[in-house]
Design an enzyme around this catalytic site. Structure first.
Site, PDB file in Angstrom:
ATOM      1  N   THR A 288       1.108  -1.068   0.050  1.00 13.81           N
ATOM      2  CA  THR A 288      -0.430   0.188   0.065  1.00 13.81           C
ATOM      3  C   THR A 288       0.629   1.560   0.021  1.00 13.81           C
ATOM      4  O   THR A 288       2.010   1.050   0.460  1.00 13.81           O
ATOM      5  CB  THR A 288      -1.128  -0.115   1.155  1.00 13.81           C
ATOM      6  OG1 THR A 288       0.066   0.469   2.525  1.00 13.81           O
ATOM      7  CG2 THR A 288      -1.367  -1.093   1.236  1.00 13.81           C
ATOM      8  N   ASP A 289       0.522   2.570  -0.123  1.00 13.62           N
ATOM      9  CA  ASP A 289       0.993   3.141   0.203  1.00 13.62           C
ATOM     10  C   ASP A 289       0.704   4.196   1.647  1.00 13.62           C
ATOM     11  O   ASP A 289      -0.327   3.120   2.066  1.00 13.62           O
ATOM     12  CB  ASP A 289       0.184   4.684  -1.401  1.00 13.62           C
ATOM     13  CG  ASP A 289       1.094   5.593  -1.004  1.00 13.62           C
ATOM     14  OD1 ASP A 289       2.093   5.964  -0.794  1.00 13.62           O
ATOM     15  OD2 ASP A 289       1.080   6.668  -1.683  1.00 13.62           O
ATOM     16  N   PHE A 290       1.408   5.199   2.063  1.00 16.79           N
ATOM     17  CA  PHE A 290       1.395   5.188   3.498  1.00 16.79           C
ATOM     18  C   PHE A 290       0.158   5.462   4.049  1.00 16.79           C
ATOM     19  O   PHE A 290      -0.412   5.813   3.261  1.00 16.79           O
ATOM     20  CB  PHE A 290       2.497   6.525   3.774  1.00 16.79           C
ATOM     21  CG  PHE A 290       2.521   7.186   4.842  1.00 16.79           C
ATOM     22  CD1 PHE A 290       3.859   6.943   4.888  1.00 16.79           C
ATOM     23  CD2 PHE A 290       1.952   7.506   5.828  1.00 16.79           C
ATOM     24  CE1 PHE A 290       4.588   7.263   6.271  1.00 16.79           C
ATOM     25  CE2 PHE A 290       2.977   7.008   7.399  1.00 16.79           C
ATOM     26  CZ  PHE A 290       3.497   7.926   7.374  1.00 16.79           C
TER      27      PHE A 290
END
Length: 766
Positions: A288-290
Site C-alpha cells: 500500500t501507500d502510506f
C-alpha cells in the site's frame, strides 16, 4: 544451556546460515520455491501476518535498535520491512535484531523513496523525462541503485509512472508527463536501471512501480482526490506505463490512494488481481501507500478490520504504516473473513522477494561500510548527474539568439531562486544533502572565473505572503526569506541591473511548490516575482528567464516580454553547474517538453493526444467560431506543445518517405526523413513520429506518439532517420477492451514536436 545451543544450531541450519562475529553468510540455499515453502511451514499465523507489516523506522536512531518500539516488534516477528531509515550503521543494527533475536531470523527489507537519485541527485522525474534519452534515464536509476544499496537500502518506491495531463496536480513533477508511449519507455528504463539483470548483486535494488492506478487524474487536480474514467481510457491512456514496468520484471507495485470505479484502489480486486496479476502476469508483491488501508475508512468502506480484510482479499500483500493487517487479520481469519490461503500467498511473495535479493544468503549484503564510504556522492557520479541535468533543460524562447551568453562583461543574477542551493534537488529528494547542492550563483561564478563579473541580488521573496512561502519551503528547503521591504529588495536589484550587460532572472517555483500535496489553482509565477521581472524589463537590458518549476506553468506574459526562457525544472545536486553549461553554450540545449504548457489554467486538462469533436474549429488560426468547440476568451492551442524545445542551432526536416502505401497485418513499413543541422552549433534533435488512425470503431486521438530518436547532428551535416512501423504500433483497446488493429487509413507525422506537419499516409489491409 546445552539445549538452547542445540535449538539455535537447528534454527540456523534450517535457514542456511553460518554465523561469525559481524555477518551471517549462508551455505548454498535450496531452490526458491522449496526454501520458501519450508520456511513458511515453520511460521505461526502471527509471524506470517508480521511479514505483511511495513512500518516506518520511527523512533529508531543509532544505538536504539534494541530498545525502540519498532525493534521490539521486529524481535517478535511482527515486521517484514522498514522504510525511511538511512545509513549502513543503523540498518545493520536493525537487521541484526531481525536475524539474531527473532525466532526464525527472517531478514528485513529496507525501503526508501529513492525517486531521482540518492545523495547524487538527478533532475526531478518530469525534467529527466525531457531528455528523451532512455540510456541516460536508465543510467540515472543505475547510479541511484548503486548509491542507495551502498548505504543499506535494498528497495525503492520508484518508478512513479502515473500519466498526468493536469499540471494543477503537484505530483506531475514525479512522473514522466502526459504520454503513455513515452511513459512506457521510461518505465522500462527505470526498472532496468534499478534492478539490473540480477537482484542478487549487491548494487541492484528492488523497484516498485507506482501508483497503481490512475493516480495522475484526480478531479480538480487536487491530490488524493477521486478519479473517475472509462475503462477504455484506462487501457489506452493510463495503464500502458504500469504494464510496461510489469513486462520489464518490476519486483513490486504500490497501490494508489484514489478510488477507481467507486472502490479505493487499495481495496479494488479488479485492479490488483484481475488486471495486475491475471491479465498482466505480475509476479511480485503489492504494497500500500502510506496508511492506504486506514484511509479507506474515510472513503466510507468500513472500519479498520473491514478495510484490512478488503485489501487482503483484493490482492494487497504488505501494509505500509497503518498496521491494519497486524492488528486485525488474525481476527478476520478467525471469523472467516479472510483465508489462510490468502495470507500465505502474500507471505510467499514477500519472502520470495527477500530470496531474490539474496537476503537469506547474506542478510548484511547491503551493509558494507567500505562501499558506503567510497560509492556515494562520488565525483564520477556527480559528473554524470551534471551531464544528464544539462540535457533535461528545455529552451522555450531565444529571441535574437541572446543565448548562449558570453563569458565576458558584467552579468546580473537576480531572483529568489538564484542562490537557493537547498531547492536545487527539487521535491522528493529525501536522501540528498541539500548543503552539497550547487546553486545557480555558485555555478555561474565557477563558469566565468575571472573572465566576467557576476553581480547578485535576491530582488524579491518567493511570494508576498510569508505564510505561503512557509508552505512552499518545507523539509529544510528554505529560501531564507528576506525581511527587507519590497521596495528595498527591488532597489537593490535595479542597482546591479544598471551595472550589467545582461540580466539573468532566476524565478519560478520553490522545490516544494510541486510534489505531494502541492496542488495549485494558479499556474503562474508568483506575483512578487512577476513584479520584479517587470521592473527588470524596464531597464531595457536583455533579460534571460531561468525558470525553476516542477510543473508546466502559464507563461503568457513572460513569453511576450522576455528575451529568452530556459526552463530548468529542478536539475539536481549539480544544478548550478549544469545550468551554467547551457547558458554559456558548453552544452547545447536539447530537452523537449513531455507535458503541454497551457496558455491559461482554464484550458486544463490539456494534452496533445486529444480527440476531435463533432464541431471542431474550421480555421487553423484559432479564431473564435460560434457553435464550435472553443472558448470565447482564449485560444484552444497551448502555449508550448508536447515535444517542443528549441536549440542554439536549427534543424530542417525534408524528404519524408514511406516504403509502401499499403501494409497488411504481417508486414512492416519504413519511414525515413532527412534532418539537417542548418545552424552554427553541433546539436541533438529528438525526431518524433506520430500516427493518426483516421477512422476507427471508436473515436481515436488526433495523433499519438509511436516512435522517437535522439540524434546528434553536427553543424552543416544531414542525417537520414529511419523508423519502422509494425502492427503493434497500430493497436488500441476497442469498446470490448480487445487490443486490436483495424483496417483503414493511417497518417504519419514526423518532426520536432507534436505539431509536426510533415505527413505521409498508408492503408492497413487484410
Amino acid at each position: 544451556m546445552k539445549n538452547k545451543l542445540i535449538i539455535l544450531f537447528i534454527s540456523f541450519a534450517f535457514l542456511g546460515y553460518s554465523q561469525n562475529k559481524d555477518t551471517k553468510k549462508a551455505a548454498p540455499l535450496k531452490p526458491k520455491a522449496e526454501f520458501v515453502a519450508e520456511l513458511m511451514a515453520k511460521m505461526t499465523l502471527d509471524e506470517k501476518i508480521g511479514q505483511l507489516n511495513l512500518p516506518t523506522s520511527g523512533d529508531i536512531t543509532t544505538g536504539q535498535a534494541n530498545s525502540s518500539d519498532v525493534a521490539k516488534k521486529i524481535e517478535e516477528g511482527k515486521v517484514g520491512g522498514l522504510f525511511n531509515i538511512k545509513s549502513v550503521q543503523k540498518i545493520k543494527e536493525v537487521q541484526r535484531v531481525a536475524v539474531e533475536k527473532s525466532r526464525l531470523q527472517i531478514p528485513l527489507l529496507f525501503g526508501m523513496d529513492v525517486i531521482h537519485g540518492y545523495e547524487t541527485t538527478f533532475p526531478i522525474p518530469l525534467g529527466l523525462s525531457c531528455t528523451w534519452d532512455m540510456q541516460l534515464i536508465q543510467r540515472s536509476a543505475q547510479i541511484a541503485a548503486q548509491e542507495s544499496s551502498a548505504d543499506g537500502i535494498n528497495w525503492t518506491f520508484s518508478p512513479m509512472v502515473d500519466v498526468s495531463r493536469d499540471p494543477r496536480w503537484g505530483r506531475v513533477s514525479e512522473g514522466s508527463g502526459e504520454d503513455p508511449y513515452l511513459g512506457s519507455q521510461i518505465a522500462k528504463a527505470m526498472v532496468t536501471g534499478y534492478q539490473g539483470n540480477d537482484l542478487a548483486k549487491n548494487n541492484t535494488i528492488l523497484a516498485c512501480v507506482k501508483h497503481f492506478a490512475l493516480y495522475g487524474a484526480p478531479e480538480a487536480g487536487r491530490d488524493y482526490n477521486t478519479v473517475d474514467m472509462s475503462r477504455i481510457r484506462m487501457y489506452n491512456d493510463y495503464f500502458p506505463p504500469y504494464k510496461a514496468a510489469v513486462d520489464a520484471g518490476v519486483g513490486s507495485a504500490m497501490a494508489s490512494f484514489n478510488e477507481v470505479e467507486g472502490i479505493p484502489a487499495t481495496g479494488n480486486k479488479w485492479l490488483m488481481t484481475d488486471v495486475l496479476r491475471n491479465q498482466w502476469g505480475f509476479k511480485g508483491f503489492v504494497v500500500t501507500d502510506f496508511t492506504g488501508i486506514n484511509e479507506m475508512v474515510d472513503h466510507g468502506m468500513g472500519d479498520l478490520q473491514t478495510v484490512s480484510a478488503l485489501a487482503l482479499n483484493a490482492g494487497i500483500d504488505m501494509d505500509m504504516v497503518g498496521e491494519g493487517f497486524l492488528t486485525t487479520l488474525k481476527k478476520s481469519y478467525d471469523e472467516k473473513k479472510v483465508t489462510l490461503e490468502q495470507i500465505d500467498k502474500a507471505v510467499q511473495l514477500i519472502l520470495e522477494a527477500k530470496y531474490d535479493l539474496g537476503l537469506f544468503q547474506d542478510p548484511y549484503k547491503y551493509c558494507d561500510t567500505n562501499r558506503a564510504k567510497t560509492e556515494i556522492f562520488t565525483k564520477a557520479n556527480r559528473d554524470e548527474a551534471r551531464k544528464i541535468a544539462a540535457q533535461s533543460l528545455v529552451l522555450l524562447k531565444n529571441d535574437k539568439n541572446i543565448l548562449p551568453l558570453q563569458k565576458s562583461g558584467t552579468i546580473a543574477l537576480i531572483g529568489p531562486l538564484a542562490d537557493a542551493k537547498e531547492n536545487m534537488a527539487g521535491t522528493w529528494s529525501v536522501a540528498t544533502k541539500q548543503e552539497n547542492s550547487i546553486s545557480l550563483l555558485a555555478g555561474l561564478k565557477d563558469a566565468v572565473g575571472t573572465k566576467a563579473k557576476v553581480l547578485y541580488a535576491k530582488g524579491s521573496n518567493l511570494d508576498y505572503d510569508p505564510a505561503f512561502e512557509e508552505k512552499a519551503t518545507m523539509f529544510g528547503k528554505t529560501l531564507h526569506r528576506d525581511n527587507r521591504t519590497n521596495a528595498e529588495l527591488t532597489a537593490e536589484a535595479l542597482k546591479i541591473a544598471g551595472q550589467s550587460d545582461v540580466i539573468i532572472a532566476a524565478l519560478g517555483e520553490s522545490a516544494e511548490m510541486s510534489g505531494e500535496c502541492s496542488s495549485r489553482t494558479n499556474l503562474e509565477i508568483p506575483q512578487a516575482q512577476k513584479d520584479l521581472l517587470n521592473e527588470l524589463l524596464k531597464t531595457g537590458k536583455p533579460v534571460v528567464l531561468v525558470l525553476f518549476t516542477g510543473r508546466p506553468l502559464v507563461l503568457i506574459e513572460e513569453s511576450k516580454t522576455v528575451s529568452s526562457i530556459l526552463n530548468v525544472w529542478f536539475p539536481g545536486s549539480e544544478a548550478g553547474y549544469a545550468i551554467s553549461d547551457v547558458l554559456f553554450g558548453d552544452e547545447v540545449p536539447s530537452g523537449k517538453l513531455t507535458s503541454t504548457f497551457p496558455r491559461s489554467v482554464g484550458q486544463v486538462p490539456i494534452y496533445y493526444a486529444h480527440k476531435n469533436t463533432g464541431r471542431p474549429l474550421s480555421n487553423k488560426d484559432g479564431n473564435f467560431e460560434k457553435f464550435r468547440s472553443n472558448y470565447i476568451d482564449e485560444r484552444n492551442e497551448p502555449l508550448y506543445p508536447f515535444g517542443f524545445g528549441l536549440s542554439y542551432t536549427n534543424f530542417d526536416y525534408s524528404n519524408l518517405k514511406i516504403s509502401s502505401d499499403k501494409m497488411n497485418f504481417h508486414q512492416k513499413i519504413t519511414i525515413t526523413v532527412d534532418v539537417a543541422n542548418i545552424g552554427n552549433y553541433d546539436g541533438k534533435e529528438t525526431v518524433q513520429l506520430y500516427i493518426r488512425d483516421v477512422v476507427g470503431s471508436v473515436t481515436r486521438p488526433m495523433r499519438e506518439l509511436k516512435g522517437f530518436q535522439k540524434v546528434l547532428i553536427k553543424k552543416g551535416e544531414k542525417q537520414t532517420v529511419t523508423f519502422e512501423i509494425s502492427i503493434e504500433d497500430l493497436k488500441f483497446y476497442n469498446s470490448d477492451l480487445q487490443f486490436v488493429a483495424e483496417t483503414g487509413q493511417f497518417e504519419v507525422f514526423v518532426g520536432g514536436n507534436s505539431n509536426a506537419e510533415n505527413k505521409v499516409s498508408f492503408n492497413l489491409v487484410n
